[in-house]
Write an enzyme that holds these catalytic residues in place. Structure first.
Site, PDB file in Angstrom:
ATOM      1  N   ASP A   1       0.865  -1.176   0.000  1.00 44.18           N
ATOM      2  CA  ASP A   1       0.000   0.000   0.000  1.00 44.18           C
ATOM      3  C   ASP A   1       0.907   1.232   0.000  1.00 44.18           C
ATOM      4  OD1 ASP A   1      -2.384   1.619   0.401  1.00 44.18           O
ATOM      5  OD2 ASP A   1      -1.676   1.862   2.450  1.00 44.18           O
TER       6      ASP A   1
ATOM      7  N   ASP B   1      -1.425  -0.925   6.129  1.00 41.56           N
ATOM      8  CA  ASP B   1      -1.542  -0.410   7.493  1.00 41.56           C
ATOM      9  C   ASP B   1      -2.919   0.157   7.825  1.00 41.56           C
ATOM     10  OD1 ASP B   1      -1.236   1.887   5.795  1.00 41.56           O
ATOM     11  OD2 ASP B   1      -0.830   3.055   7.606  1.00 41.56           O
TER      12      ASP B   1
ATOM     13  N   GLU C   1     -12.634  17.640   8.098  1.00 41.87           N
ATOM     14  CA  GLU C   1     -11.595  16.656   8.392  1.00 41.87           C
ATOM     15  C   GLU C   1     -11.364  16.473   9.886  1.00 41.87           C
ATOM     16  OE1 GLU C   1     -10.585  14.779   6.284  1.00 41.87           O
ATOM     17  OE2 GLU C   1     -10.426  15.716   4.309  1.00 41.87           O
TER      18      GLU C   1
END
Length: 423
Positions: free
Chosen positions: A19, A242, A54
């Site tokens: 990833d 992760d 966010e």
């Protein structure tokens, strides 16, 4: 390693898929650019709107935007937490309680009693929500992404007000890890939900071929791409990730490896967890499993060959023709010697030298034995170095319980013996 089965499967891996965010990169992105796209909207307004949404996000990019807003002491809009929605691989949205931000383009829009909708995400997600992205804005995103930055758009009530670019540096050990895996004959791939330009720029930095880079993938698409690599390329696949988005791929790969500092979902789904979050441990884990499995097979071959030759001799098969036969005591001694040699062969793994390191690290006393320099010590002017190394080597072959008793008995005297040794 979660069990011996995972350790054995690691020895058969032929492809490793990484990833990007948090795995090949440090996972601590920082805001590099904030661009306003509307008249009357400032840079602070864009960061304020993005930070408002966010604040509820767990994604590294969201954390970077929130951190930038806090660092610049920018106050955020009051918002409704229940209105927050996250679409993996696309973006996030939330409704601010305030119905009018005072922007000129909002004057013609009908005010809503439920507040103002703010969206932060990719250009594709904006298009899905019928938010117009102009060619000039698209060109700006291309420019940012070509610099290995991840760019997201910020929209208020269906109108773009700005863009925020975030950069995440690759890990220091990423390039060397990819090199070690490639030298071992393992193919290295990268899958990410980020755009293709940012992904390609990072792949070039760490040494992954562009044809093995897959970008703009949702969690389900990562799983399908993994299955495609496994079936079409006939590879035994290891997935390294992760985040929450990597969970399905980690669970369905032949071997899943999770970064120790990653999300709990990824750690639970993986077969192997990197406690130190060091990418080199991926190459070491695969190399170690191959080494151990090879030693096991060697021990089997040695034991079977030894017994195949010794059993007929002990049974007297060669007595009539060659007058050769083993007496029971000697046969028992030979059998013990066979087991001893297998045990010593296995204990030799304590001198295992991980790939990319010059020194092999011993267990037990944690002293270090330099395999490359061991033979040179025999040629040294003084035999003291050789004597020390040989004594330590033989000590590692002694059972731990006896070693501790012997060390206690000889305490204070061993140093004198070593100092008195001459060539």
């Amino acid at each position: 390693f979660k069990g011996g089965d995972a350790f054995e499967r690691a020895s058969k891996v032929t492809s490793v898929i990484f990833d990007k965010t948090g795995t090949l990169t440090k996972g601590t992105p920082e805001v590099t650019d904030v661009v306003a796209l509307q008249v009357g909207v400032s840079r602070e307004d864009v960061l304020r709107a993005a930070g408002t949404v966010e604040a509820y996000s767990e994604h590294p990019i969201g954390g970077a935007i929130s951190s930038a807003a806090n660092t610049e002491n920018i106050w955020l809009h009051a918002s409704d937490p229940s209105s927050f929605n996250s679409v993996p691989g696309k973006g996030v949205q939330c409704r601010a309680i305030k119905s009018d931000f005072g922007y000129s383009f909002m004057a013609s829009k009908k005010k809503s009693d439920s507040g103002t909708m703010i969206m932060v995400g990719t250009r594709c997600w904006m298009a899905e929500n019928r938010i117009y992205v102009s060619p000039a804005t698209d060109g700006l995103l291309w420019e940012l992404e070509s610099q290995a930055k991840t760019a997201v758009l910020v929209a208020v009530e269906g109108t773009l007000i700005g863009a925020v670019a975030v950069a995440d540096e690759p890990r220091e050990e990423a390039f060397s890890t990819v090199s070690l895996l490639t030298q071992s004959g393992i193919k290295v791939w990268m899958m990410t939900g980020d755009n293709i330009r940012t992904a390609s720029s990072l792949a070039q930095l760490v040494g992954i071929p562009p044809e093995r880079v897959f970008a703009e993938l949702l969690p389900g698409q990562k799983l399908r791409k993994l299955s495609e690599i496994r079936s079409e390329h006939k590879e035994i696949v290891c997935m390294v990730g992760d985040g929450v988005n990597d969970g399905p791929a980690l669970a369905n790969a032949d071997l899943g490896i999770a970064i120790g500092a990653g999300a709990e979902v990824a750690i639970d789904a993986a077969d192997v967890v990197l406690v130190k979050s060091d990418l080199k441990s991926v190459a070491i884990a695969l190399h170690l499993s191959r080494t151990v499995l090879a030693r096991i097979k060697t021990n089997f071959v040695w034991a079977l060959s030894y017994n195949t030759l010794a059993l007929p001799l002990a049974a007297g098969v060669f007595l009539p023709a060659m007058n050769l036969m083993l007496t029971p005591p000697i046969a028992a001694l030979f059998m013990a010697a066979s087991s001893l040699l297998v045990v010593l062969s296995s204990l030799a793994l304590k001198m295992y030298c991980p790939p990319g390191r010059e020194e092999g690290i011993s267990a037990g006393n944690k002293w270090e034995l330099k395999l490359d320099n061991f033979s040179r010590k025999f040629d040294s002017k003084s035999g003291q170095n050789c004597a020390r190394s040989a004594a330590r080597f033989m000590t590692e072959m002694v059972p731990i319980s006896f070693r501790y008793r012997y060390s206690a008995f000889r305490k204070g005297k061993m140093k004198e013996d070593y100092d008195d040794v001459e060539g």
